[in-house]
Scaffold this motif. Structure first.
Motif, PDB file in Angstrom:
ATOM      1  N   ASP A 122      -7.414   3.901  -4.850  1.00  0.00           N
ATOM      2  CA  ASP A 122      -8.572   4.423  -4.132  1.00  0.00           C
ATOM      3  C   ASP A 122      -8.331   5.911  -3.916  1.00  0.00           C
ATOM      4  O   ASP A 122      -7.643   6.315  -2.967  1.00  0.00           O
ATOM      5  CB  ASP A 122      -8.735   3.690  -2.794  1.00  0.00           C
ATOM      6  CG  ASP A 122     -10.010   4.089  -2.062  1.00  0.00           C
ATOM      7  OD1 ASP A 122     -10.564   5.161  -2.360  1.00  0.00           O
ATOM      8  OD2 ASP A 122     -10.432   3.326  -1.193  1.00  0.00           O
ATOM      9  N   ASP A 123      -8.878   6.726  -4.789  1.00  0.00           N
ATOM     10  CA  ASP A 123      -8.633   8.159  -4.709  1.00  0.00           C
ATOM     11  C   ASP A 123      -9.257   8.777  -3.454  1.00  0.00           C
ATOM     12  O   ASP A 123      -8.785   9.809  -2.970  1.00  0.00           O
ATOM     13  CB  ASP A 123      -9.160   8.856  -5.959  1.00  0.00           C
ATOM     14  CG  ASP A 123      -8.244   8.643  -7.154  1.00  0.00           C
ATOM     15  OD1 ASP A 123      -8.683   8.884  -8.290  1.00  0.00           O
ATOM     16  OD2 ASP A 123      -7.087   8.232  -6.937  1.00  0.00           O
ATOM     17  N   ALA A 124     -10.288   8.173  -2.944  1.00  0.00           N
ATOM     18  CA  ALA A 124     -10.905   8.698  -1.719  1.00  0.00           C
ATOM     19  C   ALA A 124      -9.944   8.592  -0.536  1.00  0.00           C
ATOM     20  O   ALA A 124     -10.024   9.375   0.414  1.00  0.00           O
ATOM     21  CB  ALA A 124     -12.187   7.945  -1.416  1.00  0.00           C
ATOM     22  N   LYS A 125      -9.047   7.624  -0.618  1.00  0.00           N
ATOM     23  CA  LYS A 125      -8.048   7.422   0.445  1.00  0.00           C
ATOM     24  C   LYS A 125      -6.661   7.862   0.005  1.00  0.00           C
ATOM     25  O   LYS A 125      -5.700   7.672   0.752  1.00  0.00           O
ATOM     26  CB  LYS A 125      -8.014   5.952   0.864  1.00  0.00           C
ATOM     27  CG  LYS A 125      -9.308   5.454   1.479  1.00  0.00           C
ATOM     28  CD  LYS A 125      -9.191   4.003   1.900  1.00  0.00           C
ATOM     29  CE  LYS A 125     -10.477   3.518   2.553  1.00  0.00           C
ATOM     30  NZ  LYS A 125     -10.389   2.088   2.956  1.00  0.00           N
ATOM     31  N   ASN A 126      -6.565   8.413  -1.192  1.00  0.00           N
ATOM     32  CA  ASN A 126      -5.262   8.848  -1.722  1.00  0.00           C
ATOM     33  C   ASN A 126      -4.253   7.704  -1.683  1.00  0.00           C
ATOM     34  O   ASN A 126      -3.068   7.916  -1.369  1.00  0.00           O
ATOM     35  CB  ASN A 126      -4.721  10.041  -0.922  1.00  0.00           C
ATOM     36  CG  ASN A 126      -5.703  11.170  -0.828  1.00  0.00           C
ATOM     37  OD1 ASN A 126      -6.433  11.446  -1.783  1.00  0.00           O
ATOM     38  ND2 ASN A 126      -5.763  11.827   0.328  1.00  0.00           N
ATOM     39  N   THR A 127      -4.704   6.519  -1.997  1.00  0.00           N
ATOM     40  CA  THR A 127      -3.890   5.322  -1.797  1.00  0.00           C
ATOM     41  C   THR A 127      -3.883   4.455  -3.045  1.00  0.00           C
ATOM     42  O   THR A 127      -4.906   4.326  -3.728  1.00  0.00           O
ATOM     43  CB  THR A 127      -4.413   4.516  -0.607  1.00  0.00           C
ATOM     44  OG1 THR A 127      -4.338   5.329   0.584  1.00  0.00           O
ATOM     45  CG2 THR A 127      -3.579   3.260  -0.385  1.00  0.00           C
ATOM     46  N   ARG A 138      -4.693  14.946  -1.199  1.00  0.00           N
ATOM     47  CA  ARG A 138      -5.503  14.499  -2.317  1.00  0.00           C
ATOM     48  C   ARG A 138      -4.700  14.521  -3.608  1.00  0.00           C
ATOM     49  O   ARG A 138      -3.958  15.467  -3.882  1.00  0.00           O
ATOM     50  CB  ARG A 138      -6.724  15.403  -2.454  1.00  0.00           C
ATOM     51  CG  ARG A 138      -7.683  15.003  -3.539  1.00  0.00           C
ATOM     52  CD  ARG A 138      -8.915  15.876  -3.519  1.00  0.00           C
ATOM     53  NE  ARG A 138      -9.863  15.486  -4.565  1.00  0.00           N
ATOM     54  CZ  ARG A 138     -11.049  16.053  -4.745  1.00  0.00           C
ATOM     55  NH1 ARG A 138     -11.447  17.014  -3.932  1.00  0.00           N
ATOM     56  NH2 ARG A 138     -11.832  15.650  -5.711  1.00  0.00           N
ATOM     57  N   SER A 167       0.845  -1.188   0.000  1.00  0.00           N
ATOM     58  CA  SER A 167       0.000   0.000   0.000  1.00  0.00           C
ATOM     59  C   SER A 167       0.883   1.241   0.000  1.00  0.00           C
ATOM     60  O   SER A 167       1.972   1.231   0.566  1.00  0.00           O
ATOM     61  CB  SER A 167      -0.898   0.035   1.250  1.00  0.00           C
ATOM     62  OG  SER A 167      -1.753  -1.069   1.297  1.00  0.00           O
ATOM     63  N   ALA A 185       0.169   5.395   0.607  1.00  0.00           N
ATOM     64  CA  ALA A 185      -0.779   6.465   0.880  1.00  0.00           C
ATOM     65  C   ALA A 185      -0.104   7.816   0.704  1.00  0.00           C
ATOM     66  O   ALA A 185       0.973   8.053   1.264  1.00  0.00           O
ATOM     67  CB  ALA A 185      -1.326   6.333   2.293  1.00  0.00           C
TER      68      ALA A 185
END
Length: 114
Positions: free
Chosen positions: A71-76, A26, A20, A22
């Protein structure tokens, strides 16, 4: 931007790991995020990248074993690695490109050994 990578470790041949990465903020719509690796004595090589439009690119050695997702909502961004072998042992680096700006995370060690 700071990139925080995690998920490396020791795994047996044929095993799986999930990396992962992160980002600390954003991601821009133009962001391309992914992974590179470099083993001692070797040059850095592309593992996989993904853009906000869902386009992906993989290194030739991947051969369908790895899957990158975002996952752009998690910037990951995630890298699911399956059927690992000894040749995959390396330090994996998270990378973010936003136009002309390039950011690197600290590497995470992946070791494939029995």
């Amino acid at each position: 931007v700071q990139l925080q990578a995690s998920g490396g470790g020791l795994v047996q041949p044929g095993g799986s790991l999930r990396l992962s990465c992160a980002a600390s903020r954003r991601l821009l719509s133009i962001a391309v995020m992914g992974w590179y690796r470099r083993a001692p004595g070797n040059q850095r090589e592309l593992v996989a990248t993904t853009s906000s439009g869902g386009r992906t690119k993989y290194g030739e050695f991947v051969k369908g074993r790895f899957t990158i997702s975002r996952d752009d909502a998690k910037n990951t961004v995630y890298l699911q690695m399956n059927n690992l072998n000894a040749a995959d042992s390396s330090i994996y680096y998270c990378n973010l490109r936003e136009g002309a700006q390039i950011f690197w995370g600290r590497g995470t060690q992946v070791t494939v050994s029995s």
